[in-house]
Motif scaffolding. Structure first.
Motif: not given
Length: 183
Positions: A122-147
């Motif tokens: 039925q298309g039910l979902e919920i959105g959970l925020p994702v927050t990154l602070g200052q000077n963060v490095w996220v390497g290639g291909g990484a996945i950040l999950l909800p919340g």
């Protein structure tokens, strides 16, 4: 309450809603303009993409190709850099702090779908925020999950799947991502 209002309030909503379809279509147009513009003309990001985002700090750069679901939930601090192939499914707020950099093909997911197959259909979902602070490095291909929240000065190793919050200064790697050392 509309499905958009439910989404913005962090409640379960139906993603198959016509208003949300229209917002996703608007995002696809802006993303298409960005991804198909000649690099010499595009610069840091095309005006359509900049206008789509909730906020954009100074000196941000988004390489093409790039994709976002809505854009209107994406807040970039100063000097944020997205390398090629990044995807942001911003069904909830995505806040990116100053001087944060994303390697190629990083994916940020805010949507959590219903586990019950009937509700999911039925298309039910919920959105959970994702927050990154200052000077963060996220390497290639990484996945950040909800919340998840990533603290200042953290490093996410390439290919990591972040399922839990990452403390400031931590380096995490793996699937699921686990701390390996503090900076």
């Amino acid at each position: 309450m509309s499905e958009r209002e439910k989404m913005q309030a962090g409640q379960w909503y139906c993603c198959l809603d016509p208003e949300l379809d229209a917002l996703r279509a608007q995002a696809r147009r802006a993303v298409h303009a960005h991804n198909t513009c000649a690099p010499d003309t595009r610069g840091a990001m095309v005006p359509e993409l900049r206008a789509l985002f909730k906020s954009v700090g100074q000196d941000c750069f988004v390489e093409a190709p790039f994709h976002c679901a809505y854009g209107l939930n994406l807040q970039l601090g100063d000097r944020v850099y997205f390398n090629a192939g990044c995807v942001v499914l911003d069904t909830a707020p995505v806040r990116v702090g100053d001087d944060t950099m994303f390697g190629p093909n990083v994916q940020i997911y805010c949507a959590r779908h219903a586990k019950n197959p009937t509700e999911r259909a039925q298309g039910l979902e919920i959105g959970l925020p994702v927050t990154l602070g200052q000077n963060v490095w996220v390497g290639g291909g990484a996945i950040l999950l909800p919340g998840v929240t990533i603290g200042d000065n953290a490093t996410i190793g390439a290919g990591s799947v972040v399922t839990k919050d990452v403390a400031a200064g931590d380096t995490v790697v793996g699937n699921p991502a686990r701390p390996v050392r503090r900076s």
